[in-house]
Scaffold this motif. Structure first.
Motif, PDB file in Angstrom:
ATOM      1  N   ASN A 143      19.634  23.210  -2.214  1.00  0.00           N
ATOM      2  CA  ASN A 143      18.839  21.857  -2.295  1.00  0.00           C
ATOM      3  C   ASN A 143      19.420  20.902  -1.386  1.00  0.00           C
ATOM      4  OD1 ASN A 143      18.464  22.271  -5.005  1.00  0.00           O
ATOM      5  ND2 ASN A 143      19.940  22.712  -5.499  1.00  0.00           N
ATOM      6  N   LYS A 197      15.555  22.473   1.247  1.00  0.00           N
ATOM      7  CA  LYS A 197      14.814  21.937   1.063  1.00  0.00           C
ATOM      8  C   LYS A 197      14.262  20.124   1.871  1.00  0.00           C
ATOM      9  CE  LYS A 197      15.198  22.798  -4.685  1.00  0.00           C
ATOM     10  NZ  LYS A 197      14.662  21.855  -5.159  1.00  0.00           N
ATOM     11  N   PRO A 198      15.579  19.251   2.263  1.00  0.00           N
ATOM     12  CA  PRO A 198      15.663  18.240   2.605  1.00  0.00           C
ATOM     13  C   PRO A 198      14.991  19.054   4.094  1.00  0.00           C
ATOM     14  CG  PRO A 198      17.229  18.480   1.791  1.00  0.00           C
ATOM     15  CD  PRO A 198      16.867  19.424   1.278  1.00  0.00           C
ATOM     16  N   ALA A 201      10.470  19.998   2.858  1.00  0.00           N
ATOM     17  CA  ALA A 201      10.155  19.071   2.173  1.00  0.00           C
ATOM     18  C   ALA A 201       9.142  19.499   1.681  1.00  0.00           C
ATOM     19  CB  ALA A 201      10.161  17.737   3.155  1.00  0.00           C
ATOM     20  N   ARG A 202       8.588  20.129   0.836  1.00  0.00           N
ATOM     21  CA  ARG A 202       7.616  20.698   0.453  1.00  0.00           C
ATOM     22  C   ARG A 202       6.688  19.854  -0.543  1.00  0.00           C
ATOM     23  NH1 ARG A 202       5.611  26.917  -0.545  1.00  0.00           N
ATOM     24  NH2 ARG A 202       3.195  25.905  -0.737  1.00  0.00           N
ATOM     25  N   PRO A 203       5.841  19.477  -0.677  1.00  0.00           N
ATOM     26  CA  PRO A 203       6.007  18.546  -1.956  1.00  0.00           C
ATOM     27  C   PRO A 203       5.500  19.675  -3.276  1.00  0.00           C
ATOM     28  CG  PRO A 203       3.745  18.833  -0.599  1.00  0.00           C
ATOM     29  CD  PRO A 203       4.830  19.474   0.219  1.00  0.00           C
ATOM     30  N   ARG A 204       5.929  19.192  -4.619  1.00  0.00           N
ATOM     31  CA  ARG A 204       5.912  19.904  -5.898  1.00  0.00           C
ATOM     32  C   ARG A 204       4.472  20.144  -5.972  1.00  0.00           C
ATOM     33  NH1 ARG A 204      10.835  22.121  -7.889  1.00  0.00           N
ATOM     34  NH2 ARG A 204      12.329  20.638  -7.692  1.00  0.00           N
ATOM     35  N   SER A 240      12.974  16.210  -6.361  1.00  0.00           N
ATOM     36  CA  SER A 240      13.296  16.804  -5.005  1.00  0.00           C
ATOM     37  C   SER A 240      12.105  17.456  -4.714  1.00  0.00           C
ATOM     38  CB  SER A 240      14.920  18.213  -5.505  1.00  0.00           C
ATOM     39  OG  SER A 240      13.845  18.861  -6.046  1.00  0.00           O
ATOM     40  N   SER A 241      12.276  18.255  -3.093  1.00  0.00           N
ATOM     41  CA  SER A 241      11.385  19.272  -2.637  1.00  0.00           C
ATOM     42  C   SER A 241      10.901  20.439  -3.361  1.00  0.00           C
ATOM     43  CB  SER A 241      11.464  19.190  -1.051  1.00  0.00           C
ATOM     44  OG  SER A 241      11.479  18.207  -0.473  1.00  0.00           O
ATOM     45  N   SER A 242      10.133  21.617  -2.757  1.00  0.00           N
ATOM     46  CA  SER A 242       9.443  22.278  -4.179  1.00  0.00           C
ATOM     47  C   SER A 242      10.582  23.645  -3.454  1.00  0.00           C
ATOM     48  CB  SER A 242       8.315  22.369  -4.040  1.00  0.00           C
ATOM     49  OG  SER A 242       7.470  23.516  -4.820  1.00  0.00           O
ATOM     50  N   HIS A 248       6.833  25.025  -9.642  1.00  0.00           N
ATOM     51  CA  HIS A 248       6.919  25.444  -7.771  1.00  0.00           C
ATOM     52  C   HIS A 248       6.201  26.611  -7.926  1.00  0.00           C
ATOM     53  CE1 HIS A 248      11.162  25.060  -7.350  1.00  0.00           C
ATOM     54  NE2 HIS A 248      11.522  24.675  -7.955  1.00  0.00           N
ATOM     55  N   ASP A 303       7.535  29.502  -3.181  1.00  0.00           N
ATOM     56  CA  ASP A 303       9.023  29.024  -4.004  1.00  0.00           C
ATOM     57  C   ASP A 303       9.754  29.976  -4.457  1.00  0.00           C
ATOM     58  OD1 ASP A 303       8.031  26.809  -2.357  1.00  0.00           O
ATOM     59  OD2 ASP A 303       7.474  25.584  -4.210  1.00  0.00           O
TER      60      ASP A 303
END
Length: 145
Positions: free
Chosen positions: A36, A40-41, A44-47, A64-66, A110, A114
């Motif tokens: 996390n 994730k940062p 930065a993959r979108p859900r 948060s990112s996916s 996800h 993911d």
């Protein structure tokens, strides 16, 4: 959930078994922290529900990112570490981890990659936290009081 299970085992068991339960706590905490706060940062993959409006999440849209799945990472880390401490229940622990990981796909929050990435990350963190060695053999664990 993994912290609660570990706490329940620590309350029921006496030393020396409880001294090894900290490894499970460390494994889950490390998996959550790395997934996390680090990966994730960076990715930065979108859900799925954000990337494609046709995909509706069955739950609230996480912010948060996916990638990677933090739930899958913590589930695999918890199952791995607790299986070393409690080998008689390893099938139940791994089944629970699999259900948690698959629920992330079912809920639509996800992508399969993911979940696979989170599971691999959780395994690596648990391996690091436990040094890959069993804490006890199945015959040496105390029976819960």
């Amino acid at each position: 959930m993994w912290f609660a299970l570990t706490a329940a085992l620590a309350i029921r068991w006496k030393a020396p078994a409880t001294t090894s339960l900290w490894r499970a706590v460390l494994a889950v905490a490390l998996a959550l922290l790395v997934a996390n706060s680090v990966v994730k940062p960076l990715v930065a993959r979108p859900r799925p529900s954000i990337a494609s409006p046709a995909v509706a999440a069955a739950t609230a849209h996480p912010t948060s990112s996916s990638f990677p799945s933090g739930h899958a990472a913590s589930a695999v880390a918890g199952a791995y570490a607790l299986s070393l401490v409690w080998p008689r229940r390893r099938r139940v622990l791994w089944a629970l981890a699999a259900l948690i990981a698959l629920s992330r796909l079912y809920l639509g929050v996800h992508y399969p990659l993911d979940v696979a990435g989170g599971a691999l990350l959780g395994w690596a963190c648990a391996y690091f936290a436990t040094a890959g060695t069993p804490c006890y053999t199945s015959g040496s664990l105390p029976r819960p009081a």
